[in-house]
Each structure stands twice: as structure tokens, then as C-alpha cells.
Design a protein around this motif. Structure first.
Motif, PDB file in Angstrom:
ATOM      1  N   TRP A   1       0.601  -1.590  -0.063  1.00 21.34           N
ATOM      2  CA  TRP A   1       0.107  -0.102   0.542  1.00 21.34           C
ATOM      3  C   TRP A   1       0.876   1.275  -0.027  1.00 21.34           C
ATOM      4  O   TRP A   1       1.037   2.006  -0.923  1.00 21.34           O
ATOM      5  CB  TRP A   1      -1.111  -0.020   1.746  1.00 21.34           C
ATOM      6  CG  TRP A   1      -0.818  -1.137   2.015  1.00 21.34           C
ATOM      7  CD1 TRP A   1      -1.343  -1.567   3.214  1.00 21.34           C
ATOM      8  CD2 TRP A   1      -2.337  -2.103   1.517  1.00 21.34           C
ATOM      9  NE1 TRP A   1      -2.189  -2.440   3.159  1.00 21.34           N
ATOM     10  CE2 TRP A   1      -2.516  -2.990   2.360  1.00 21.34           C
ATOM     11  CE3 TRP A   1      -3.023  -2.343   0.456  1.00 21.34           C
ATOM     12  CZ2 TRP A   1      -3.498  -4.049   1.996  1.00 21.34           C
ATOM     13  CZ3 TRP A   1      -3.678  -3.323  -0.429  1.00 21.34           C
ATOM     14  CH2 TRP A   1      -4.340  -4.556   1.284  1.00 21.34           C
TER      15      TRP A   1
ATOM     16  N   TYR B   1     -14.788  -4.633  -3.289  1.00 17.81           N
ATOM     17  CA  TYR B   1     -15.061  -4.111  -2.881  1.00 17.81           C
ATOM     18  C   TYR B   1     -14.871  -2.841  -1.997  1.00 17.81           C
ATOM     19  O   TYR B   1     -15.397  -2.088  -1.263  1.00 17.81           O
ATOM     20  CB  TYR B   1     -14.482  -4.841  -0.486  1.00 17.81           C
ATOM     21  CG  TYR B   1     -15.387  -5.898  -1.136  1.00 17.81           C
ATOM     22  CD1 TYR B   1     -16.526  -6.237  -0.269  1.00 17.81           C
ATOM     23  CD2 TYR B   1     -14.569  -7.393  -1.772  1.00 17.81           C
ATOM     24  CE1 TYR B   1     -17.102  -7.985  -0.624  1.00 17.81           C
ATOM     25  CE2 TYR B   1     -14.521  -8.640  -1.689  1.00 17.81           C
ATOM     26  CZ  TYR B   1     -16.414  -8.860  -1.733  1.00 17.81           C
ATOM     27  OH  TYR B   1     -17.053 -10.037  -1.296  1.00 17.81           O
TER      28      TYR B   1
ATOM     29  N   VAL C   1     -14.708   1.510  -2.906  1.00 13.34           N
ATOM     30  CA  VAL C   1     -15.070   2.287  -4.014  1.00 13.34           C
ATOM     31  C   VAL C   1     -14.068   3.503  -4.296  1.00 13.34           C
ATOM     32  O   VAL C   1     -13.460   4.148  -3.241  1.00 13.34           O
ATOM     33  CB  VAL C   1     -16.456   3.048  -2.274  1.00 13.34           C
ATOM     34  CG1 VAL C   1     -16.917   4.141  -3.236  1.00 13.34           C
ATOM     35  CG2 VAL C   1     -17.352   1.790  -2.281  1.00 13.34           C
TER      36      VAL C   1
ATOM     37  N   TRP D   1     -13.703  -9.605   3.559  1.00 11.11           N
ATOM     38  CA  TRP D   1     -14.607  -8.149   3.121  1.00 11.11           C
ATOM     39  C   TRP D   1     -15.648  -8.479   3.290  1.00 11.11           C
ATOM     40  O   TRP D   1     -16.741  -7.718   3.511  1.00 11.11           O
ATOM     41  CB  TRP D   1     -13.227  -8.107   1.575  1.00 11.11           C
ATOM     42  CG  TRP D   1     -12.458  -8.188   1.781  1.00 11.11           C
ATOM     43  CD1 TRP D   1     -11.949  -9.034   1.195  1.00 11.11           C
ATOM     44  CD2 TRP D   1     -11.218  -7.368   2.522  1.00 11.11           C
ATOM     45  NE1 TRP D   1      -9.883  -9.159   1.119  1.00 11.11           N
ATOM     46  CE2 TRP D   1      -9.639  -7.982   2.249  1.00 11.11           C
ATOM     47  CE3 TRP D   1     -11.574  -6.534   3.440  1.00 11.11           C
ATOM     48  CZ2 TRP D   1      -8.648  -6.966   2.203  1.00 11.11           C
ATOM     49  CZ3 TRP D   1     -10.307  -5.847   3.922  1.00 11.11           C
ATOM     50  CH2 TRP D   1      -8.800  -6.504   3.491  1.00 11.11           C
ATOM     51  N   HIS D   2     -15.233 -10.346   2.949  1.00 10.73           N
ATOM     52  CA  HIS D   2     -16.758 -10.621   2.029  1.00 10.73           C
ATOM     53  C   HIS D   2     -17.946 -10.501   2.941  1.00 10.73           C
ATOM     54  O   HIS D   2     -19.423 -10.484   3.071  1.00 10.73           O
ATOM     55  CB  HIS D   2     -16.852 -11.797   1.323  1.00 10.73           C
ATOM     56  CG  HIS D   2     -18.100 -12.534   0.436  1.00 10.73           C
ATOM     57  ND1 HIS D   2     -18.453 -12.123  -0.283  1.00 10.73           N
ATOM     58  CD2 HIS D   2     -19.032 -13.399   1.055  1.00 10.73           C
ATOM     59  CE1 HIS D   2     -19.566 -12.315  -0.649  1.00 10.73           C
ATOM     60  NE2 HIS D   2     -19.648 -13.142  -0.105  1.00 10.73           N
TER      61      HIS D   2
ATOM     62  N   ILE E   1     -13.998  -3.173   5.799  1.00 11.91           N
ATOM     63  CA  ILE E   1     -14.658  -2.209   4.656  1.00 11.91           C
ATOM     64  C   ILE E   1     -15.145  -2.907   3.457  1.00 11.91           C
ATOM     65  O   ILE E   1     -15.912  -2.379   2.491  1.00 11.91           O
ATOM     66  CB  ILE E   1     -13.226  -2.647   4.068  1.00 11.91           C
ATOM     67  CG1 ILE E   1     -11.917  -1.788   4.684  1.00 11.91           C
ATOM     68  CG2 ILE E   1     -12.586  -3.616   2.327  1.00 11.91           C
ATOM     69  CD1 ILE E   1     -10.818  -2.369   4.507  1.00 11.91           C
TER      70      ILE E   1
ATOM     71  N   ILE F   1     -18.288  -0.907   4.038  1.00 12.25           N
ATOM     72  CA  ILE F   1     -18.710   0.207   3.479  1.00 12.25           C
ATOM     73  C   ILE F   1     -18.957   0.086   1.904  1.00 12.25           C
ATOM     74  O   ILE F   1     -19.893   0.983   1.402  1.00 12.25           O
ATOM     75  CB  ILE F   1     -17.330   1.334   3.539  1.00 12.25           C
ATOM     76  CG1 ILE F   1     -17.088   1.716   4.546  1.00 12.25           C
ATOM     77  CG2 ILE F   1     -17.245   2.502   2.354  1.00 12.25           C
ATOM     78  CD1 ILE F   1     -15.336   2.057   5.022  1.00 12.25           C
ATOM     79  N   ARG F   2     -18.834  -1.187   1.617  1.00 13.13           N
ATOM     80  CA  ARG F   2     -19.162  -0.532  -0.062  1.00 13.13           C
ATOM     81  C   ARG F   2     -20.646  -1.485   0.157  1.00 13.13           C
ATOM     82  O   ARG F   2     -20.623  -0.694  -0.965  1.00 13.13           O
ATOM     83  CB  ARG F   2     -18.284  -2.634  -0.260  1.00 13.13           C
ATOM     84  CG  ARG F   2     -18.475  -2.782  -2.433  1.00 13.13           C
ATOM     85  CD  ARG F   2     -18.000  -1.639  -3.081  1.00 13.13           C
ATOM     86  NE  ARG F   2     -18.649  -1.889  -4.566  1.00 13.13           N
ATOM     87  CZ  ARG F   2     -18.892  -0.725  -5.498  1.00 13.13           C
ATOM     88  NH1 ARG F   2     -17.751  -0.027  -5.352  1.00 13.13           N
ATOM     89  NH2 ARG F   2     -19.439  -0.826  -6.605  1.00 13.13           N
TER      90      ARG F   2
ATOM     91  N   LEU G   1      -4.098  -0.702   6.379  1.00 16.53           N
ATOM     92  CA  LEU G   1      -4.770   0.055   5.233  1.00 16.53           C
ATOM     93  C   LEU G   1      -5.873   0.387   5.313  1.00 16.53           C
ATOM     94  O   LEU G   1      -5.637   1.706   4.568  1.00 16.53           O
ATOM     95  CB  LEU G   1      -5.356  -1.930   4.338  1.00 16.53           C
ATOM     96  CG  LEU G   1      -6.298  -1.377   3.871  1.00 16.53           C
ATOM     97  CD1 LEU G   1      -6.123  -0.835   2.065  1.00 16.53           C
ATOM     98  CD2 LEU G   1      -7.436  -3.139   3.532  1.00 16.53           C
TER      99      LEU G   1
ATOM    100  N   LEU H   1      -7.186   3.820   2.349  1.00 13.42           N
ATOM    101  CA  LEU H   1      -8.784   3.782   2.224  1.00 13.42           C
ATOM    102  C   LEU H   1      -9.064   5.263   1.836  1.00 13.42           C
ATOM    103  O   LEU H   1      -9.412   6.343   2.378  1.00 13.42           O
ATOM    104  CB  LEU H   1      -9.592   2.938   3.228  1.00 13.42           C
ATOM    105  CG  LEU H   1      -9.360   1.373   3.004  1.00 13.42           C
ATOM    106  CD1 LEU H   1      -9.969   0.965   3.686  1.00 13.42           C
ATOM    107  CD2 LEU H   1      -9.053   1.354   1.802  1.00 13.42           C
TER     108      LEU H   1
END
Lengths: 336, 336
Positions: free
Chosen positions: A224, A283, A285, B224-225, B253, B256-257, B280, B284
Motif C-alpha cells: 500500500w 469491495y 469504492v 471483506w465478504h 471495508i 462500506i461497499r 490499510l 482508503l
DNA sequence: TTGTAGGCGTTATCAT
DNA sequence: ATGATAACGCCTACAA
């Protein structure tokens, strides 16, 4: 508690104990169950060191995963696990830090665990020096092309990194972008980084778009933070870009943040495209446009190739699997 | 290539080779360097199996990392490496998949490598059944509180998960939020998840804010999922929330999506706060507000506690390290 | 300071 | 089908 103790306890000889415990034939059912029972009740466990010291072959396939925390590899390990679980072999997974030498590590493990074959998940061709010739079982490198390495027992399955990067740039160009910066790894160190950069350059050349490596390219580790820094460095260069291609999704994410902090919106002001196809990308945006490597196919082909080399002595080969361009929210068509 | 070969090659006896290679005294400098040189040039490596077979103790500290790809652990492993490298011990890192039993794994490795102590990075108290008592060296669990586990040789260093979650909710409440949903792990399975949920409930209770577990909480694996799906499920519930607290950054994360896809903007329409403090999060857009665990301190304290237990027989202890609330872009003050 | 020999717990090779 | 015994590669007394 050793098999010697078990031998005394049951009245059988150590050889018989060993055979019974390892499911060898030539042990009468009665004897076997008596020994197994005695072993269970005394909580006996074989000493792995002693076992592997003497064994000439295990029935294991070794999987060396280079780079803990690589999301792409995570999925692939699961797929490989699954494939191998449907064979008579046992998978031995070794996760190692990215900056260690995977060949040295594999050689060490080969001497200790004596696997029938090795799968490398991630590798650097530089590490496959002549010392690798000490490994005499079939090996397959996954995600890196090992063609050109002079080893009869070394296969590989990979994405065509050069072409993948080229098509990423083509995609951006087709959407009207002419001023494109690239961030990626160090082409002098990593084969993958070099190939991806070459692919980019080829695309630029095809379209007669000028590209100045010193001004328009920034490299570092795939992280990152390096993506973030690379974009900051590019922006300091003064030139303005309509698109940035990151040779790794992780860098693309840092890049987007750096752009944002400079008041540039993605994709309104700048388009950003990555390469890898990490699940995370969908995922975000905006969702990250990228080149998706077919991790499932890479994994399954890798196993298949290894098994055929192990079982049928099939000669080494170097395969390439298809990739897919994912035009997602982070890129914008700026024509007209 | 064995020490026997080296002995022939150099003209010394195997005993001398062994002593030289292991840095024992009573080897003349000249002999030692000759042997070391020969070993290097022939790429010789000791066979761990043979070595450990005879040895009752190695000088190793074992680090069992549960959950490959856990970003928080990644940093911590580096810190631990660093700490241990400044001692006379050698660190043996074992990365294992999250869904395997870390205690079983550690026991196996203890039998094979005979370490002087064990550090668990990530663990589940459920796995520390009485079978753990077979481990007789000092151990320390990092990131999980092992107080309450009846083992004299088991320490722990952790963030106060309950309090961390409570303060996250307090933060949201202080910014005017009253309608807050929570997503996290399964409290029935994971200690951490349970504690974090309890902390949330406590905060709600303190402020007399109603919270319906069935309606306002969704759980799953930290991914994430699952964050994405959890929010979708919450939204289907019909109730509208001004804030969502995710008991893990990764879930935040995905959350948010999911909000974005439902037309909800973060933080304009909904505030989202996570917990962990993954690097991370700062890359973002928007930067993820979160509770930052002090990974460096967790790691260094973990090592220190282990060393003191190993060297001075200091009794087991259970420490907690401070955390930090990071009010970042993903949360908004909605008062007035 | 260096060499020699026995043993660690198991598997493998012969016999039986 | 079972037993006896020699490795496996290294460490560690003990002897020289």
C-alpha cells in the motif's frame, strides 16, 4: 515412550510395531489391532525426527508459499489443498517470508521431509541457481514463468505478465488515455516486475506514445505504502497524468489515496488500473479496475502438471493461463 | 552431504566438524575457519532431524502464527523477530491456517523442535484443553487473553477487547449516533468476538440505548465478504442506522461497499468504525476510523514476558496493553 | 585440541 | 507374518 516400549508392552518386535503403526501389509489383523490399541491407550506418537531421518521417501507434496499475506496466494493454497486431498498424497504447506530464498528453503525441506514433488507459489528465477540441481524431484513454479531455467525437473504455470500489462495499457489507451504513469516493482530485481513493465512499454510503442522511464515510472515493493509514495513522487514530477497503471493491486490502492490527498478524484480526474485481481478490489469504492489472474486455474494446473511429472515422468513444461480484463469503476473513458 | 563427507574432505574427524559447526569451544581458530569454509563452499547444511533426534533442548523460541494473511500479525511477526534477534535465542516461525488447531500444532512442533518457549500469535481459548498440559515450556498467547485458563506456564498479552469495543461505541454515541448496528464474529465461537460484542452492549446499556441482538447484529468470519453480506442483511431488516461498528477492520471495508451499493455514503449518510488498526485503513477513501491495537507493544511485551518466564522462572501473568481510538474520515458528528 | 564410538527412535533389509 | 539388526546423520562423552 518409544516403539521399543510398545514392543515390550505388547510382546512384539519393534519391526512389527512399526509396520502396524504405518499401515503396512504383512501384519495380521489381530496383531495390528492389538498394537494400535496399546498405542492409543498409552498416547504413543511416532517421533517425526527419527522417522524422517531414516525414511527415503514420504508420500508428501511440498508447497512452498513465498510471501505471507499475499491475498492471491491465499485462495490458491486452498485450491491446491483441495486438489491434493483428492489424491493419495499428503500436502505439506510451508509459508515463508517474501524476502527469504525459497530455493534454499525448499532444499532444506526436501532433505528433511523427502517429498515426492514441490510446488512453489511465487518465486524469483534468480534464486534458481545451479544449487537447485540438488533437488531431484519434480517441481513446479506457480505464478512465475520458469522457462529458460535449465532444469529438467522444473515446470511452471503462470499468467503472461508481459501481455497482461500490455493489455492493461491498451485498455487505458482505448479509453482515450495518452498520459499514463506506471508504478510497479523494481524491474532489476523481480522478473515479474520486469515483464510487466516491458508489456507497458510495448503498448506505448505500438501507439507511438512517448514514455520516459525516469519521469513516468516509479517502483518499490508491492505494498500500500509504496503505491502511495510512488504517486506522490510522480505528482512532484510536475507532469499531469490522466491514468495510472499499478503493476499490483496493492499499489493501486495506495495510489488512489495519494491522488485523493492531492485533490484528484478517481476516476473523474485520474483513472487507476491495477493488476492481480485481488478479491479486495471489488469491495473498494470505487471498485478497482484490474487484470484478473485466474488463480483457480493457476493452482489446478500447477497440481496437475506436478502429478503427471511425479507419476508418469512427464517432462517439464511451461504453461500460461488466460487472464481477464476487469473494467471496473476506477477507470473512465475520456474520449470526446 | 553429511558431516562425515565434510570430515573426509577436510581431514578432520566428525566430532571436530560437529563442534566447529555448532560454535563449541575447544576448536582451534584455524581448524574452525577451515571447516566453516569447507561447509560454506559445499553448501552443507545440518540435518535438523538427526540433530533434534539426539538433543533434548534446542535454543529456539517457537512462534506459532495463526492466520496467514492477517495484516496485524504481519507487523507483529517482524517486531518479534527483531526482539528475539537481540537475544541468544533463535526464532522458529510457523505460519498456520486459521482454522487449524494451534495447540495441536504447537504440541507437534514442541516434540519435533524442542523449543525453550512458545509464542502464540492469535489463538482460541477453546483449543487449550487439558491436552495442552503436555506442553511444559513457558508459553505466551498474544492478542488473546488467556486468563482463566488453568495452566501455570501460560501467559498472555492482549488488548482489552471488551473495553476497546465499548469505547468505539462510546465514540459513536458521543458524535450523536443512537441508531448503531454491529457486525462482527460469532460470539459463540470466538472469545474475541464475544468480548467485543459485550463491550458494545455495555456501552448501549450505559446510555439506555436499546439494542436488539437479533436485528442489529450480524456475524460471520472476519472477511471483506462477510462485512459486505452482514450489512446487506442489516439493510434488509428495514431499520435505518446512522452508524455501523465493525468488530474487525476487514469487515468494515466490506460494509462500506455494501452501503455504497445501497446508495448510502460514508460518512455523510452512515458512519463506519472498525477495530484493529490495519495499515490499510489509512490508505482508503475515506480513511477508516478504528480502534488501533498497539501491535508493537503487544509484540514486545509478549517476548519480554516469555523471556522472563524462560530465564527467571517468573510465573505466568496476563497483561493488557493500551489501545487508541483513531477518529478518521469514515465517521461523522451528526449532532445539531 | 582432536579422534573414536555409542546411541537417539525409527525404518528397512534380511532372515526365519 | 514376525523377528533381529543395520543404517539414517548427528551429538557427546570419553579417550588420546
Amino acid at each position: 515412550m518409544t516403539i521399543k516400549d510398545l514392543a515390550e508392552k505388547t510382546g512384539y518386535a519393534v519391526g512389527t510395531i512399526s509396520r502396524a503403526l504405518n499401515g503396512h501389509p504383512n501384519v495380521s489383523p489381530k496383531t495390528r489391532s492389538a498394537i494400535l490399541e496399546a498405542a492409543r491407550e498409552s498416547g504413543f506418537q511416532l517421533n517425526t525426527n527419527a522417522k524422517q531421518l531414516k525414511q527415503t521417501h514420504s508420500n508428501a507434496i511440498l508447497l512452498v508459499v513465498k510471501g505471507v499475506g499475499n491475498e492471491l496466494f491465499g485462495e490458491m493454497v486452498e485450491t491446491i489443498q483441495h486438489c491434493v486431498s483428492q489424491t493419495r498424497y499428503q500436502l505439506l504447506v510451508d509459508y515463508m517470508d517474501e524476502d527469504l530464498n525459497e530455493v534454499t528453503r525448499a532444499m532444506q525441506l526436501c532433505r528433511e521431509r523427502k517429498p515426492l514433488g514441490v510446488i512453489f507459489l511465487g518465486a524469483n528465477n534468480r534464486n534458481f541457481q545451479k544449487e537447485f540441481s540438488a533437488v531431484d524431484v519434480p517441481c513446479v513454479v506457480v505464478t512465475n514463468n520458469a522457462r529458460g531455467l535449465p532444469f529438467e525437473n522444473l515446470s511452471s504455470v503462470s499468467t503472461d505478465d508481459r501481455e497482461a500489462a500490455r493489455q492493461a495499457i491498451e485498455t487505458l489507451i482505448s479509453m482515450g488515455h495518452r498520459s499514463i504513469a506506471i508504478i510497479g516493482g523494481d524491474p532489476a530485481i523481480s522478473d515479474t516486475s520486469r515483464l510487466r513493465l516491458e508489456g507497458c512499454m510495448a503498448a506505448f510503442a505500438d501507439h507511438g506514445i512517448p514514455f520516459d522511464l525516469n519521469r513516468d515510472y516509479r517502483g518499490g515493493r508491492y505494498s500500500w505504502h509504496n503505491g502511495y509514495e510512488a504517486v506522490q513522487a510522480l505528482l512532484r514530477g510536475g507532469k499531469s497524468y490522466t491514468a495510472i497503471f499499478a503493476a499490483a493491486d496493492v499499489m493501486a490502492i495506495g495510489a488512489i489515496r495519494a491522488l485523493w490527498e492531492s485533490g484528484l478524484r478517481v476516476p473523474q480526474d485520474v483513472s487507476v488500473m491495477g493488476l492481480d485481481g485481488l478479491p479486495l478490489g471489488t469491495y473498494l469504492v470505487p471498485q478497482l479496475a484490474t487484470v484478473v489472474q485466474d488463480s483457480a486455474l493457476l493452482a489446478t494446473r500447477g497440481v496437475k502438471i506436478l502429478l503427471e511429472a511425479m507419476e508418469n515422468g512427464k517432462p517439464a513444461c511451461h504453461e500460461t493461463v488466460p487472464f481477464r480484463i476487469a473494467r471496473r469503476e476506477s477507470i473512465r473513458d475520456i474520449r470526446g
